[in-house]
Design an enzyme around this catalytic site. Structure first.
Site, PDB file in Angstrom:
ATOM      1  N   ASP A  18       0.819  -1.211   0.000  1.00  0.00           N
ATOM      2  CA  ASP A  18       0.000   0.000   0.000  1.00  0.00           C
ATOM      3  C   ASP A  18       0.858   1.269   0.000  1.00  0.00           C
ATOM      4  O   ASP A  18       1.943   1.281   0.581  1.00  0.00           O
ATOM      5  CB  ASP A  18      -0.910  -0.018   1.243  1.00  0.00           C
ATOM      6  CG  ASP A  18      -2.065   0.974   1.110  1.00  0.00           C
ATOM      7  OD1 ASP A  18      -2.415   1.345  -0.030  1.00  0.00           O
ATOM      8  OD2 ASP A  18      -2.614   1.377   2.157  1.00  0.00           O
ATOM      9  N   GLY A  19       0.335   2.299  -0.651  1.00  0.00           N
ATOM     10  CA  GLY A  19       0.989   3.608  -0.590  1.00  0.00           C
ATOM     11  C   GLY A  19       1.460   4.158  -1.928  1.00  0.00           C
ATOM     12  O   GLY A  19       2.071   5.227  -1.969  1.00  0.00           O
ATOM     13  N   ARG A  22      -0.131   7.757  -2.722  1.00  0.00           N
ATOM     14  CA  ARG A  22       0.427   8.855  -1.912  1.00  0.00           C
ATOM     15  C   ARG A  22       1.872   9.144  -2.291  1.00  0.00           C
ATOM     16  O   ARG A  22       2.325  10.288  -2.281  1.00  0.00           O
ATOM     17  CB  ARG A  22       0.306   8.505  -0.412  1.00  0.00           C
ATOM     18  CG  ARG A  22      -1.095   8.765   0.136  1.00  0.00           C
ATOM     19  CD  ARG A  22      -1.316   8.083   1.450  1.00  0.00           C
ATOM     20  NE  ARG A  22      -1.465   6.632   1.267  1.00  0.00           N
ATOM     21  CZ  ARG A  22      -1.347   5.744   2.250  1.00  0.00           C
ATOM     22  NH1 ARG A  22      -1.052   6.142   3.462  1.00  0.00           N
ATOM     23  NH2 ARG A  22      -1.528   4.469   2.002  1.00  0.00           N
ATOM     24  N   GLU A  65     -12.665  -4.370  -3.907  1.00  0.00           N
ATOM     25  CA  GLU A  65     -13.211  -3.011  -3.733  1.00  0.00           C
ATOM     26  C   GLU A  65     -12.484  -1.979  -4.603  1.00  0.00           C
ATOM     27  O   GLU A  65     -12.972  -0.855  -4.772  1.00  0.00           O
ATOM     28  CB  GLU A  65     -13.112  -2.577  -2.260  1.00  0.00           C
ATOM     29  CG  GLU A  65     -14.057  -3.317  -1.311  1.00  0.00           C
ATOM     30  CD  GLU A  65     -13.609  -4.752  -1.020  1.00  0.00           C
ATOM     31  OE1 GLU A  65     -12.390  -5.005  -0.955  1.00  0.00           O
ATOM     32  OE2 GLU A  65     -14.478  -5.629  -0.878  1.00  0.00           O
ATOM     33  N   ASN A  66     -11.317  -2.341  -5.134  1.00  0.00           N
ATOM     34  CA  ASN A  66     -10.563  -1.364  -5.923  1.00  0.00           C
ATOM     35  C   ASN A  66     -11.218  -1.021  -7.266  1.00  0.00           C
ATOM     36  O   ASN A  66     -10.850  -0.036  -7.904  1.00  0.00           O
ATOM     37  CB  ASN A  66      -9.111  -1.840  -6.151  1.00  0.00           C
ATOM     38  CG  ASN A  66      -8.232  -1.792  -4.922  1.00  0.00           C
ATOM     39  OD1 ASN A  66      -7.324  -2.603  -4.740  1.00  0.00           O
ATOM     40  ND2 ASN A  66      -8.473  -0.821  -4.025  1.00  0.00           N
ATOM     41  N   TRP A  67     -12.229  -1.797  -7.676  1.00  0.00           N
ATOM     42  CA  TRP A  67     -12.986  -1.427  -8.883  1.00  0.00           C
ATOM     43  C   TRP A  67     -13.671  -0.074  -8.694  1.00  0.00           C
ATOM     44  O   TRP A  67     -14.027   0.591  -9.662  1.00  0.00           O
ATOM     45  CB  TRP A  67     -14.093  -2.449  -9.193  1.00  0.00           C
ATOM     46  CG  TRP A  67     -13.587  -3.798  -9.594  1.00  0.00           C
ATOM     47  CD1 TRP A  67     -13.686  -4.940  -8.872  1.00  0.00           C
ATOM     48  CD2 TRP A  67     -12.936  -4.175 -10.824  1.00  0.00           C
ATOM     49  NE1 TRP A  67     -13.133  -6.001  -9.554  1.00  0.00           N
ATOM     50  CE2 TRP A  67     -12.669  -5.557 -10.755  1.00  0.00           C
ATOM     51  CE3 TRP A  67     -12.545  -3.469 -11.971  1.00  0.00           C
ATOM     52  CZ2 TRP A  67     -12.032  -6.250 -11.778  1.00  0.00           C
ATOM     53  CZ3 TRP A  67     -11.909  -4.171 -13.004  1.00  0.00           C
ATOM     54  CH2 TRP A  67     -11.665  -5.541 -12.889  1.00  0.00           C
ATOM     55  N   ARG A 192      -4.780  -1.795   9.030  1.00  0.00           N
ATOM     56  CA  ARG A 192      -6.001  -2.582   8.803  1.00  0.00           C
ATOM     57  C   ARG A 192      -5.741  -3.685   7.778  1.00  0.00           C
ATOM     58  O   ARG A 192      -4.740  -3.684   7.077  1.00  0.00           O
ATOM     59  CB  ARG A 192      -7.166  -1.679   8.380  1.00  0.00           C
ATOM     60  CG  ARG A 192      -6.911  -0.841   7.157  1.00  0.00           C
ATOM     61  CD  ARG A 192      -8.144  -0.007   6.766  1.00  0.00           C
ATOM     62  NE  ARG A 192      -7.829   0.923   5.700  1.00  0.00           N
ATOM     63  CZ  ARG A 192      -7.716   2.262   5.859  1.00  0.00           C
ATOM     64  NH1 ARG A 192      -7.935   2.804   7.033  1.00  0.00           N
ATOM     65  NH2 ARG A 192      -7.406   3.032   4.828  1.00  0.00           N
ATOM     66  N   SER A 194      -8.133  -4.619   5.370  1.00  0.00           N
ATOM     67  CA  SER A 194      -8.742  -4.287   4.076  1.00  0.00           C
ATOM     68  C   SER A 194      -9.214  -5.508   3.285  1.00  0.00           C
ATOM     69  O   SER A 194      -8.950  -5.623   2.083  1.00  0.00           O
ATOM     70  CB  SER A 194      -7.778  -3.439   3.231  1.00  0.00           C
ATOM     71  OG  SER A 194      -7.482  -2.229   3.890  1.00  0.00           O
ATOM     72  N   GLU A 205       1.575 -13.339  12.371  1.00  0.00           N
ATOM     73  CA  GLU A 205       2.240 -12.195  13.006  1.00  0.00           C
ATOM     74  C   GLU A 205       2.117 -10.985  12.079  1.00  0.00           C
ATOM     75  O   GLU A 205       2.445 -11.071  10.891  1.00  0.00           O
ATOM     76  CB  GLU A 205       3.737 -12.508  13.225  1.00  0.00           C
ATOM     77  CG  GLU A 205       3.988 -13.656  14.172  1.00  0.00           C
ATOM     78  CD  GLU A 205       3.476 -13.372  15.581  1.00  0.00           C
ATOM     79  OE1 GLU A 205       3.545 -12.212  16.040  1.00  0.00           O
ATOM     80  OE2 GLU A 205       3.004 -14.334  16.230  1.00  0.00           O
TER      81      GLU A 205
HETATM   82  C1  IPE Z   1      -5.597  -2.697  -0.109  1.00  0.00           C
HETATM   83  O1  IPE Z   1      -5.242  -1.364  -0.228  1.00  0.00           O
HETATM   84  C2  IPE Z   1      -5.566  -3.374  -1.433  1.00  0.00           C
HETATM   85  C3  IPE Z   1      -4.275  -3.443  -2.112  1.00  0.00           C
HETATM   86  C4  IPE Z   1      -3.107  -3.043  -1.675  1.00  0.00           C
HETATM   87  C5  IPE Z   1      -4.315  -4.057  -3.396  1.00  0.00           C
HETATM   88  P1  IPE Z   1      -6.315  -0.203  -0.314  1.00  0.00           P
HETATM   89  O2  IPE Z   1      -5.549   1.058  -0.464  1.00  0.00           O
HETATM   90  O3  IPE Z   1      -7.327  -0.501  -1.347  1.00  0.00           O
HETATM   91  O4  IPE Z   1      -7.010  -0.278   1.126  1.00  0.00           O
HETATM   92  P2  IPE Z   1      -7.887   0.786   1.907  1.00  0.00           P
HETATM   93  O5  IPE Z   1      -8.972   1.232   0.979  1.00  0.00           O
HETATM   94  O6  IPE Z   1      -6.985   1.908   2.297  1.00  0.00           O
HETATM   95  O7  IPE Z   1      -8.385   0.054   3.124  1.00  0.00           O
HETATM   96  C1  IPE Z   2      -1.764   0.204  -3.335  1.00  0.00           C
HETATM   97  O1  IPE Z   2      -1.491   1.559  -3.341  1.00  0.00           O
HETATM   98  C2  IPE Z   2      -1.989  -0.354  -4.732  1.00  0.00           C
HETATM   99  C3  IPE Z   2      -3.373  -0.700  -5.044  1.00  0.00           C
HETATM  100  C4  IPE Z   2      -4.381  -0.652  -4.240  1.00  0.00           C
HETATM  101  C5  IPE Z   2      -3.618  -1.152  -6.390  1.00  0.00           C
HETATM  102  P1  IPE Z   2      -2.676   2.615  -3.309  1.00  0.00           P
HETATM  103  O2  IPE Z   2      -3.068   2.918  -4.707  1.00  0.00           O
HETATM  104  O3  IPE Z   2      -3.768   2.173  -2.424  1.00  0.00           O
HETATM  105  O4  IPE Z   2      -1.934   3.869  -2.688  1.00  0.00           O
HETATM  106  P2  IPE Z   2      -2.527   4.900  -1.628  1.00  0.00           P
HETATM  107  O5  IPE Z   2      -2.979   4.093  -0.443  1.00  0.00           O
HETATM  108  O6  IPE Z   2      -3.642   5.625  -2.279  1.00  0.00           O
HETATM  109  O7  IPE Z   2      -1.354   5.774  -1.312  1.00  0.00           O
HETATM  110 MG    MG Z   3      -4.155   2.427  -0.452  1.00  0.00          MG
END
Ligand code: IPE
Ligand code: IPE
Ligand code: MG
Length: 246
Positions: A18-19, A22, A65-67, A192, A194, A205
Site C-alpha cells: 500500500d501507498g 500517496r 473493492e478497488n474497482w 487494517r 482491508s 504475526e
Molecule cells: C488494499 O489497499 C488493497 C491493495 C493493496 C491491493 P487499499 O488502499 O485498497 O485499502 P484501503 O482502501 O486503504 O483500506
Molecule cells: C496500493 O497503493 C496499490 C493498489 C491498491 C492497487 P494505493 O493505490 O492504495 O496507494 P494509496 O494508499 O492511495 O497511497
Molecule cells: Mg491504499
C-alpha cells in the site's frame, strides 16, 4: 555457512503493498506513476523473499473493492498487470518461481485472463517459491466461495453437514493447499486488513510500517524478517509452555 538471514524464516509471507498513490502525490505526479514505481518494488520483494528462503509469498495487488476507483486508474492498473506478466515471466522461470492468481478472475478482460492462465502454466513446474497474486480478491468473497463449495457437496450427498470442520472448510479457500501465512506485512501506514486473507490470518504475526510501497527497500524487508524472528508465537499456549515444550 553464515547466512544474511535469521534462523526462523517465515514459510509464508503475505503483503498488502500500500501507498503507491500517496507516493506519487508527494511528487506531484499522477497516481499511476506510483503504481508503475510500485511494480519495481514488487519485483525486488519477490527476489528478496525467494532468496531469504520464503516458500510462499502472497501479494495483494487489487482488491474486490478497488474497482470503485476512478476508471482511468483501474484501466491503467489492468494495463500494468498485463505488461508486468509479459515482462517478468522469463525472470520468474529463471528464479524457479511459480506464479498463481487468487481472486475472481472472471471480471478481467479476456486478454488478461488468457495472459494469467498462460503465465500460470509457463511457471507451473517451478519449485523455489510460490508467488500468489491476489487480484480482484476479497477475503469475504473467498469465505463465501468456500461455503458454496461445501453446500454443493452436501447437496450432492458427497458429505454430511457433520463432516464440515475447520480443515475441510479451509481446503475450499483459495489458498487451501498452502500453509497459513506466518508473517503479514502492510506498508503505507494504515493498520487494517482491508478484506485481505481474513480466515488465513487468524494466527499470523502482523508487521505494519509507514513506508510507502515504492520506497520499501531491502533493508526494510530485512527489518520485517528480523522483527518476525523475535516474536514468540503462542497459539493460545503460555510463554512457559513454548519455552519448555513437552
Ligand atoms: C488494499 O489497499 C488493497 C491493495 C493493496 C491491493 P487499499 O488502499 O485498497 O485499502 P484501503 O482502501 O486503504 O483500506
Ligand atoms: C496500493 O497503493 C496499490 C493498489 C491498491 C492497487 P494505493 O493505490 O492504495 O496507494 P494509496 O494508499 O492511495 O497511497
Ligand atoms: Mg491504499
Amino acid at each position: 555457512m553464515a547466512s544474511e538471514f535469521q534462523t526462523s524464516v517465515p514459510v509464508h509471507v503475505c503483503i498488502i503493498m500500500d501507498g503507491n498513490g500517496r507516493w506519487a502525490k508527494k511528487r506531484l505526479m499522477p497516481r499511476t506513476y506510483g503504481h508503475r514505481k510500485g511494480v519495481e518494488t514488487t519485483r525486488l520483494a519477490v527476489e528478496f523473499f525467494a532468496r531469504a528462503g520464503v516458500k510462499h509469498l502472497t501479494l495483494f495487488a487489487f482488491s474486490s473493492e478497488n474497482w470503485n476507483r476512478p476508471e482511468e486508474e483501474v484501466n491503467s492498473l489492468m494495463d500494468l498487470f498485463m505488461q508486468s506478466l509479459r515482462q517478468y515471466t522469463r525472470e520468474l522461470n529463471e528464479k524457479q518461481i511459480r506464479i498463481r492468481f487468487i481472486g475472481d478472475r472472471s471480471s478481467f478482460s479476456a486478454d488478461l485472463q488468457q495472459q494469467i492462465a498462460a503465465t500460470e502454466k509457463e511457471t507451473g513446474d517451478n519449485r523455489q517459491m510460490v508467488l500468489n497474486i491476489a487480484a480482484n480478491y476479497g477475503g469475504r468473497w473467498d469465505i463465501v466461495n468456500a461455503c458454496c463449495r461445501l453446500a454443493e457437496q452436501v447437496k450432492d450427498g458427497l458429505i454430511a453437514v457433520t463432516d464440515i470442520d475447520e480443515r475441510r472448510f479451509a481446503s475450499g479457500l483459495s489458498l487451501g493447499d498452502s500453509p497459513d501465512p506466518d508473517l503479514f506485512i502492510r506498508t503505507g501506514g494504515e493498520r487494517r486488513i482491508s478484506n485481505f486473507l481474513l480466515w488465513q490470518l487468524a494466527y499470523t504475526e502482523c508487521y505494519f510500517c509507514d513506508t510507502l510501497w515504492p520506497d520499501f527497500s531491502e533493508a526494510e524487508m530485512s527489518a520485517a524478517l528480523e522483527d518476525y524472528s523475535r516474536r514468540q508465537r503462542r497459539f493460545g499456549k503460555t510463554g512457559e509452555q513454548i519455552e519448555a515444550p513437552g
